[in-house]
Motif scaffolding. Structure first.
Motif, PDB file in Angstrom:
ATOM      1  N   THR A  45       0.687  -1.118   0.045  1.00 38.47           N
ATOM      2  CA  THR A  45      -0.152  -0.081   0.000  1.00 38.47           C
ATOM      3  C   THR A  45       0.619   1.138   0.177  1.00 38.47           C
ATOM      4  OG1 THR A  45      -1.995  -1.202   1.172  1.00 38.47           O
ATOM      5  CG2 THR A  45      -1.863   1.305   1.053  1.00 38.47           C
ATOM      6  N   LEU A  49      -2.738   3.566  -1.581  1.00 32.20           N
ATOM      7  CA  LEU A  49      -3.438   2.904  -2.740  1.00 32.20           C
ATOM      8  C   LEU A  49      -2.762   1.485  -2.830  1.00 32.20           C
ATOM      9  CD1 LEU A  49      -3.003   5.600  -5.472  1.00 32.20           C
ATOM     10  CD2 LEU A  49      -5.110   5.150  -4.315  1.00 32.20           C
ATOM     11  N   ARG A  50      -3.626   0.407  -3.075  1.00 30.98           N
ATOM     12  CA  ARG A  50      -3.019  -1.047  -3.193  1.00 30.98           C
ATOM     13  C   ARG A  50      -2.557  -1.086  -4.531  1.00 30.98           C
ATOM     14  NH1 ARG A  50      -1.131  -4.104   0.399  1.00 30.98           N
ATOM     15  NH2 ARG A  50      -1.508  -6.415   0.317  1.00 30.98           N
ATOM     16  N   PHE A 102      -0.939   4.895 -11.976  1.00 28.11           N
ATOM     17  CA  PHE A 102      -1.356   5.276 -10.760  1.00 28.11           C
ATOM     18  C   PHE A 102      -2.827   4.978 -11.217  1.00 28.11           C
ATOM     19  CE2 PHE A 102       1.527   7.856  -8.532  1.00 28.11           C
ATOM     20  CZ  PHE A 102       1.188   7.601  -7.162  1.00 28.11           C
ATOM     21  N   HIS A 105      -3.832   1.664  -9.930  1.00 26.74           N
ATOM     22  CA  HIS A 105      -3.877   1.610  -8.325  1.00 26.74           C
ATOM     23  C   HIS A 105      -5.244   2.458  -7.863  1.00 26.74           C
ATOM     24  CE1 HIS A 105      -0.192   0.034  -9.635  1.00 26.74           C
ATOM     25  NE2 HIS A 105       0.551   1.159  -9.711  1.00 26.74           N
ATOM     26  N   ILE A 106      -5.386   3.326  -8.434  1.00 27.58           N
ATOM     27  CA  ILE A 106      -6.713   4.149  -7.855  1.00 27.58           C
ATOM     28  C   ILE A 106      -8.239   3.254  -8.062  1.00 27.58           C
ATOM     29  CG2 ILE A 106      -8.253   6.222  -8.497  1.00 27.58           C
ATOM     30  CD1 ILE A 106      -5.218   7.827  -9.056  1.00 27.58           C
ATOM     31  N   SER A 109      -8.064   0.273  -5.677  1.00 25.71           N
ATOM     32  CA  SER A 109      -8.316   0.588  -4.241  1.00 25.71           C
ATOM     33  C   SER A 109      -9.391   1.157  -4.258  1.00 25.71           C
ATOM     34  CB  SER A 109      -7.372   1.894  -4.125  1.00 25.71           C
ATOM     35  OG  SER A 109      -5.825   1.414  -4.140  1.00 25.71           O
ATOM     36  N   GLN A 110     -10.314   1.847  -5.242  1.00 30.71           N
ATOM     37  CA  GLN A 110     -11.570   2.316  -5.141  1.00 30.71           C
ATOM     38  C   GLN A 110     -12.603   0.706  -5.049  1.00 30.71           C
ATOM     39  OE1 GLN A 110     -13.135   4.263  -8.866  1.00 30.71           O
ATOM     40  NE2 GLN A 110     -15.034   4.784  -7.492  1.00 30.71           N
TER      41      GLN A 110
ATOM     42  N   LEU B  49     -11.237   8.587  -3.645  1.00 30.46           N
ATOM     43  CA  LEU B  49     -10.364   9.716  -3.218  1.00 30.46           C
ATOM     44  C   LEU B  49     -11.312  10.945  -2.904  1.00 30.46           C
ATOM     45  CD1 LEU B  49      -7.596   9.764  -6.043  1.00 30.46           C
ATOM     46  CD2 LEU B  49      -7.638   8.628  -3.694  1.00 30.46           C
ATOM     47  N   ILE B 106      -5.055  12.599  -3.742  1.00 30.26           N
ATOM     48  CA  ILE B 106      -4.483  10.858  -3.284  1.00 30.26           C
ATOM     49  C   ILE B 106      -3.692  11.152  -1.946  1.00 30.26           C
ATOM     50  CG2 ILE B 106      -2.387   9.463  -3.614  1.00 30.26           C
ATOM     51  CD1 ILE B 106      -2.823   9.544  -6.542  1.00 30.26           C
ATOM     52  N   SER B 109      -6.360  11.732   1.043  1.00 31.49           N
ATOM     53  CA  SER B 109      -6.947  10.476   1.208  1.00 31.49           C
ATOM     54  C   SER B 109      -6.070   9.581   1.900  1.00 31.49           C
ATOM     55  CB  SER B 109      -7.544   9.797  -0.119  1.00 31.49           C
ATOM     56  OG  SER B 109      -8.122  10.595  -0.826  1.00 31.49           O
ATOM     57  N   GLN B 110      -4.786   9.803   1.601  1.00 34.49           N
ATOM     58  CA  GLN B 110      -4.071   8.827   2.458  1.00 34.49           C
ATOM     59  C   GLN B 110      -3.606   9.454   3.935  1.00 34.49           C
ATOM     60  OE1 GLN B 110       0.104   9.226   1.322  1.00 34.49           O
ATOM     61  NE2 GLN B 110       0.793   7.438   2.552  1.00 34.49           N
TER      62      GLN B 110
END
Lengths: 329, 329
Positions: A45, A49-50, A102, A105-106, A109-110, B49, B106, B109-110
């Protein structure tokens, strides 16, 4: 033909793209269904983001979106987001994430945040890359998060002290430049094989192990409870490709990983890790060695310098599997 | 001089950048401390996000990172990530997010995911934009999530049926082209003013309300429990700038918002929304109207076509506040 493969990142992806090139060039094999069980122990992470490096490398490579020059990441990607995250003081900066990357990953993660499993998310991502049209199903080894940690010396804490760090911090952040004392797959005890994983091994015609890292890629997939038993029990021949040529890994830091297990960087050592389920074993010419009962050893060129040589190597592995299968019938 | 302002997005940001230009040009005002209380009712979670459009517009504008041509977003930004999210089937696509802008969302949100409050996150983001060096503190109106929803007709569901949609879907997605029947600030009943908000109103020398939308920007800030009481109770004069010139909003869709309250698009109607705490009121020349007891009305040019006219308007608002304060002393 139903082919199932376990795989890590770059080497596995190139081998499997070669496998696709091989089967698509052969009318008798063109309808093959290939199931790839990807290592998720490298997952991390970052910035909330994963990131699933091996699944993404497999997906981008097979879907023709990979940056060939580095073997990972998206082709011609830019680094706008990462540069701006650095301006905000975001850490770490040692893991390279492009803007196109990205987005993966976004959205992953969503979807995970919405409650989808990693399998479901991976299936959705694979749609964008046309994997189904290529006859490929990409599965994570497990839907439960597993993260490989590396035990290294903690020099600040004094002689003999150690600390565990994330695999990526060791592999990418340090370039595996610090000796690994051990690897721990955190979460592996609670991990179950993702839906379809055991079935793909059990119902395959041939199981292939590409020349991925035997410790931190294939080794982590093998440590998911049930996977190793499925390999031992499947009626399909299991054919593996040595990742070692001339006493060194073809790519990556398998030598440093084998050393952590007290093993030399040799094909023998790797074959030993697979001994309980291995049926066919490809090594480099001149590197033939004794293998245990029932394992068929074959020497073929192992280097995958271009797509063509990857296809030839994958074809050699598949042919050996087909031969072994025919002999059993 | 301690100046506190309530603000929405573009209009508020341009006014407040003008205020900074004004005070920095005047040696007697250069050390002013400006606290901005930003509307967060526009906030929305997109692609997992957290996006805070008004806070970001304020931050980018004051920090000299805004795309002037549109008034929001980062200057010269690209759309790589959003294009790739669309390739994955990500929704919605009607909200424009650039790559540099994505980095803000990003990292926000993190940090929120790590348990920081929106105030703390906003303070960290503001460091990258040098707000403190400019004498500016940017506060969200509340650390609790508040989202403005808009009640619109649901034509598919039949005559008289309505549905509530997110403010951004109405404002950006539909261009406010569908009549708003009502606005609901979801979460407002549980929202508390963010740390520093009430103090900034109570201890200010002058409180300014820029020509932001009186219903969905200033109006939402005013609806945070305690904010309106603080404005009524502060010893500082409260000076507001009319967002209406010639029967139309200077920018945005304030007319559609006022209509939802059954109000005409006039300075009188806006002044009525502020009547219980208003001390000074700037309107366009020729638009002088009767105001209730104790409100000092002044006509000045309201248009902020360039930075200079924004600075002049902000200077006019501040001067009126200083005058009113001197009269009270």
């Amino acid at each position: 033909m139903r082919i199932t493969a376990l795989a890590g990142g770059i080497g596995g992806a190139r081998f499997l793209r070669g496998l696709l090139d091989h089967v698509h060039a052969d009318p008798a094999l063109r309808e093959s269904q290939i199931t790839i069980i990807g290592n998720t122990g490298d997952d991390i992470t970052l910035f909330g983001l994963r990131v699933c490096p091996d699944l993404d490398t497999l997906m981008y490579t097979i879907g023709d979106g990979i940056e060939e020059s580095q073997g990972w990441g998206r082709r011609n990607d830019t680094r706008t987001v990462q540069g701006e995250l650095a301006a905000y003081g975001g850490q770490p900066q040692w893991f390279g994430l492009g803007d196109l990357d990205f987005a993966t990953h976004i959205v992953r993660s969503q979807w995970l945040g919405q409650g989808l499993t990693l399998s479901e998310v991976t299936g959705r991502l694979a749609q964008r890359w046309g994997l189904a049209q290529r006859g490929v199903t990409l599965l994570p080894m497990s839907d439960e998060p597993v993260e490989t940690h590396v035990v290294v010396d903690d020099q600040e804490a004094g002689e003999g002290a150690t600390q565990a760090i994330h695999f990526q911090q060791w592999w990418v952040g340090m370039g595996a430049g610090v000796p690994a004392r051990a690897f721990h797959a955190i979460g592996i005890d609670r991990a179950r094989p993702a839906p379809g994983v055991l079935e793909a091994i059990r119902t395959a015609d041939v199981v292939l192990l590409p020349p991925s890292n035997p410790v931190v890629s294939i080794g982590i997939v093998l440590s998911v409870p049930g996977v190793r038993d499925a390999l031992r029990g499947t009626s399909a021949p299991v054919v593996a490709v040595s990742p070692i040529v001339g006493g060194a890994p073809v790519r990556g830091h398998a030598d440093a990983c084998l050393a952590a297990l007290g093993l030399p960087t040799t094909p023998e050592a790797v074959a030993g890790l697979y001994a309980d389920f291995l049926d066919g074993w490809l090594v480099a010419p001149g590197e033939e060695h004794r293998v245990g009962g029932g394992v068929r050893l074959r020497a073929v060129p192992l280097l995958m310098r271009e797509r063509e040589s990857a296809a030839r190597l994958a074809g050699d592995a598949l042919s050996l599997g087909v031969e072994l299968r025919a002999e059993r019938a």
